[in-house]
Design an enzyme around this catalytic site. Structure first.
Site, short mmCIF file in Angstrom:
data_model
loop_
_atom_site.label_atom_id
_atom_site.label_comp_id
_atom_site.label_asym_id
_atom_site.label_seq_id
_atom_site.Cartn_x
_atom_site.Cartn_y
_atom_site.Cartn_z
N SER A 243 -40.10 13.63 -25.30
CA SER A 243 -40.31 12.19 -25.44
C SER A 243 -41.69 11.93 -26.05
O SER A 243 -41.85 11.07 -26.91
CB SER A 243 -40.25 11.50 -24.07
OG SER A 243 -39.01 11.72 -23.46
N HIS B 150 -32.55 15.51 -23.74
CA HIS B 150 -32.12 15.04 -22.41
C HIS B 150 -30.61 14.85 -22.40
O HIS B 150 -29.92 15.22 -21.45
CB HIS B 150 -32.75 13.68 -22.08
CG HIS B 150 -34.22 13.68 -21.84
ND1 HIS B 150 -35.08 12.85 -22.50
CD2 HIS B 150 -34.99 14.39 -20.97
CE1 HIS B 150 -36.32 13.03 -22.07
NE2 HIS B 150 -36.29 13.97 -21.14
N ARG C 282 -37.59 24.23 -21.69
CA ARG C 282 -37.62 24.42 -23.14
C ARG C 282 -38.40 25.69 -23.50
O ARG C 282 -37.99 26.44 -24.36
CB ARG C 282 -38.28 23.21 -23.81
CG ARG C 282 -37.40 22.00 -23.84
CD ARG C 282 -38.19 20.74 -24.07
NE ARG C 282 -39.03 20.45 -22.91
CZ ARG C 282 -39.73 19.35 -22.76
NH1 ARG C 282 -39.73 18.44 -23.69
NH2 ARG C 282 -40.44 19.16 -21.67
N LYS D 29 -48.18 7.00 -14.09
CA LYS D 29 -47.98 7.51 -15.44
C LYS D 29 -47.73 6.32 -16.36
O LYS D 29 -46.81 5.55 -16.12
CB LYS D 29 -46.76 8.45 -15.44
CG LYS D 29 -46.85 9.56 -16.45
CD LYS D 29 -45.74 10.56 -16.18
CE LYS D 29 -45.54 11.49 -17.34
NZ LYS D 29 -44.46 12.45 -17.12
P1 ADP Z 1 -40.85 14.55 -16.60
O1 ADP Z 1 -41.84 13.46 -16.86
O2 ADP Z 1 -40.38 14.67 -15.19
O3 ADP Z 1 -41.22 15.89 -17.22
P2 ADP Z 1 -39.02 14.16 -18.77
O4 ADP Z 1 -38.26 12.90 -19.01
O5 ADP Z 1 -40.04 14.51 -19.78
O6 ADP Z 1 -39.57 14.03 -17.33
O7 ADP Z 1 -37.99 15.37 -18.63
C1 ADP Z 1 -37.04 15.42 -17.61
C2 ADP Z 1 -36.44 16.81 -17.58
O8 ADP Z 1 -35.75 17.04 -18.81
C3 ADP Z 1 -37.48 17.94 -17.46
O9 ADP Z 1 -36.93 18.98 -16.68
C4 ADP Z 1 -37.64 18.42 -18.87
O10 ADP Z 1 -38.03 19.79 -18.91
C5 ADP Z 1 -36.24 18.22 -19.41
N1 ADP Z 1 -36.24 18.05 -20.86
C6 ADP Z 1 -37.02 17.25 -21.59
N2 ADP Z 1 -36.77 17.38 -22.90
C7 ADP Z 1 -35.79 18.32 -23.01
C8 ADP Z 1 -35.10 18.93 -24.10
N3 ADP Z 1 -35.40 18.63 -25.36
N4 ADP Z 1 -34.14 19.83 -23.82
C9 ADP Z 1 -33.86 20.15 -22.53
N5 ADP Z 1 -34.49 19.65 -21.47
C10 ADP Z 1 -35.44 18.73 -21.68
#
Ligand code: ADP
Length: 170
Positions: free
Chosen positions: A134, A23, A96, A47
């Site tokens: 996460s 992130h 990803r 969630k």
């Molecule tokens: P959500 O619950 O909306 O999927 P996340 O917090 O898991 O939220 O992710 C938010 C955004 O960040 C999403 O677009 C996800 O694809 C992106 N994301 C999550 N992890 C990574 C990573 N390791 N590298 C790049 N983008 C990421």
């Protein structure tokens, strides 16, 4: 659409439960692309999260303070409504793998239908971070694995505190 104070405003929405170095990589790259970037936690009561929104905000603020044009916020309801309120023209999301693409495409098309003026911009995950999520960080940590290097130090500390609290529970 240009934000109130001029320049392009983008929203980077997500759960950030917790923020990972993946992130953070996206946040940093987004901060170079847009004039103002708002990292926004969706306050999704459906969630189940490990960290309450207030703690997730705190963890995001700790890393975002290094970027003068990045703000941290949370929102309820429709993302496009929140984006409109903020004068944002762009929704930033990360991809990803192909598995992300299918889900992200669906959400992006729905958001375009709801609010055609707002564009979703995708950034490819950094090579070093494309395997980090996460969910996986939480899983590895709960099984005793080392997550340093996968999350910012403040997040690793909070994961440890959380585990200690859980241990202390009857
Ligand atoms: P959500 O619950 O909306 O999927 P996340 O917090 O898991 O939220 O992710 C938010 C955004 O960040 C999403 O677009 C996800 O694809 C992106 N994301 C999550 N992890 C990574 C990573 N390791 N590298 C790049 N983008 C990421």
């Amino acid at each position: 659409m240009v934000g109130k104070a001029g320049g392009i405003v983008a929203i980077y929405p997500g759960s950030f439960d917790p923020i990972t170095n993946g992130h953070l990589d996206l946040l940093e790259r987004g901060s170079r692309l847009f004039d103002r970037l708002i990292v926004a936690i969706l306050n999704n009561t459906q969630k189940e999260a490990l960290f309450p929104v207030e703690v997730r905000l705190e963890m995001l603020r700790e890393v975002a303070c290094a970027y003068p044009n990045v703000e941290v916020d949370c929102f309820d309801g429709l993302l496009v409504d929140y984006a409109t309120q903020q004068g944002a023209a762009v929704l930033l999301r990360g991809i990803r793998a192909i598995s992300d693409y299918e889900y992200e495409l669906q959400i992006a098309l729905m958001n375009r239908r709801l609010k055609p003026g707002i564009e979703t911009v995708f950034l490819m995950a950094g090579e070093a971070y494309s395997f980090i999520s996460s969910k996986l960080v939480k899983e590895v940590f709960s099984l005793g694995g080392d997550v340093s290097g996968l999350v910012p130090p403040g997040v690793a500390g909070r994961l440890r505190n959380h585990a200690l609290l859980q241990k202390g529970k009857p």
